[in-house]
Design an enzyme around this catalytic site. Structure first.
Site, PDB file in Angstrom:
ATOM      1  N   HIS A 161      -3.072  -0.307  -2.382  1.00 14.53           N
ATOM      2  CA  HIS A 161      -4.276   0.381  -1.927  1.00 14.53           C
ATOM      3  C   HIS A 161      -5.380   0.243  -2.980  1.00 14.53           C
ATOM      4  O   HIS A 161      -5.136   0.373  -4.165  1.00 14.53           O
ATOM      5  CB  HIS A 161      -3.939   1.866  -1.727  1.00 14.53           C
ATOM      6  CG  HIS A 161      -4.924   2.616  -0.913  1.00 14.53           C
ATOM      7  ND1 HIS A 161      -4.914   2.597   0.463  1.00 14.53           N
ATOM      8  CD2 HIS A 161      -5.941   3.425  -1.274  1.00 14.53           C
ATOM      9  CE1 HIS A 161      -5.887   3.363   0.920  1.00 14.53           C
ATOM     10  NE2 HIS A 161      -6.524   3.883  -0.115  1.00 14.53           N
ATOM     11  N   ASP A 196       0.843  -1.199   0.000  1.00 18.30           N
ATOM     12  CA  ASP A 196       0.000   0.000   0.000  1.00 18.30           C
ATOM     13  C   ASP A 196       0.882   1.255   0.000  1.00 18.30           C
ATOM     14  O   ASP A 196       1.590   1.529   0.964  1.00 18.30           O
ATOM     15  CB  ASP A 196      -0.902  -0.019   1.242  1.00 18.30           C
ATOM     16  CG  ASP A 196      -1.988   1.042   1.207  1.00 18.30           C
ATOM     17  OD1 ASP A 196      -1.777   2.091   0.575  1.00 18.30           O
ATOM     18  OD2 ASP A 196      -3.044   0.813   1.828  1.00 18.30           O
TER      19      ASP A 196
END
Length: 231
Positions: free
Chosen positions: A200, A169
Site C-alpha cells: 500500500h 497490500d
C-alpha cells in the site's frame, strides 16, 4: 500556492481545493483525490505533475467537515493513527458530493471539456465510487480499499476506470483482491493492473512507502490512460 473555494452541493458550507494550472490552455482537468493524510505535500506534488502534463489539476480538501486543511505524514506513527481516526469518521457519501461539486467547478473553468479523477488509498476507493456515481470521463484508483463491498455498483460504471493493485497490500488482503478480479476483470470499462511484491502506498510521491520502479510504471500507465480518454 493557488487555491479555489468550492461551495458544497448541500449548501452547508464551502471548502478549499489546491489548484495547479498548466501553461497555456488545459487539455482537460483532473481531480486529485487525497489519501487519509489530507491535501499534503505529496498530493500537491501530484497536482503539479499533472499540470506539467498539460492538465488543470484540482485537489479538494475532503476532510473539511472534520478538520479543515489538515496535513499528515504517513511516516509519523502518531499522525498515521490520526489519519486512520479521520478515515473512520469520514462521510464517504458527502465526500462524493464534494467531488461532484469539484467536477462542476473544473468543467466551468475549462468552459466544457473532459474531467478525470485519480485517487490514492481512501481516494482510490472514492475514485471507484466517482466512476460509479458521477459523470466523470475517466478515473484511476491506486491501492483502493474495500472495493469488494462496492462491487454491486459496478454496473453503473459507464466510463473508463483503471485500478492499480499492489499484491502485497497489507490493507487489502488476497481474498479481497481475488474478489476485485472476479468482479471486475470482465467489465468492459475497467482495467486492473497487479504489482507483485508491492505494498500500500507504493506510488506516494514522498516518504518511505514509495517504491520507485513500480511507481513509475503505474504513473506511466495512468498518463497513457488519461491521454487516451481525456484527450
Amino acid at each position: 500556492m493557488s487555491t479555489l473555494t468550492i461551495d458544497a452541493l448541500d449548501e452547508t458550507g464551502s471548502f478549499s481545493a489546491y489548484v495547479a494550472r498548466p501553461e497555456g490552455t488545459p487539455r482537460a482537468a483532473i481531480i486529485v483525490i487525497q489519501e487519509i493524510f489530507g491535501v499534503n505535500d505529496g498530493i500537491r506534488q501530484k497536482c503539479e505533475d499533472f499540470a506539467q502534463e498539460g492538465y488543470l489539476a484540482i485537489a479538494p480538501d475532503l476532510f473539511w467537515r472534520l478538520e479543515p486543511g489538515i496535513e499528515l505524514d504517513a511516516d509519523v506513527p502518531e499522525q498515521f493513527q490520526q489519519a486512520l481516526d479521520l478515515f473512520g469518521k469520514f462521510d464517504q457519501d458527502k465526500g462524493i458530493a464534494d467531488i461532484e461539486s469539484t467536477i462542476q467547478v473544473a468543467r466551468a473553468e475549462l468552459g466544457g471539456g473532459k474531467v478525470g479523477a485519480v485517487g490514492f488509498c481512501l481516494g482510490g476507493r472514492l475514485a471507484y465510487m466517482t466512476a460509479a456515481r458521477t459523470d466523470i470521463d475517466a478515473s484511476v484508483a491506486y491501492y483502493a480499499v474495500g472495493i469488494d463491498g462496492l462491487l454491486d455498483e459496478k454496473h453503473a460504471i459507464a466510463k473508463p476506470l483503471m485500478l492499480h493493485i499492489p499484491v502485497a497490500d497489507h490493507f487489502v488482503p488476497p481474498e479481497v483482491q481475488a474478489k476485485m478480479h472476479e468482479g471486475l476483470d470482465g467489465h468492459p470499462k475497467v482495467t486492473l493492473f497487479d504489482y507483485p511484491g508491492e505494498d500500500h502506498g507504493f506510488a506516494a510521491e514522498l516518504g518511505k512507502r514509495r517504491s520507485e520502479e513500480a511507481a513509475q510504471l503505474a504513473d506511466k500507465r495512468t498518463a497513457e490512460f488519461f491521454a487516451a480518454n481525456l484527450g
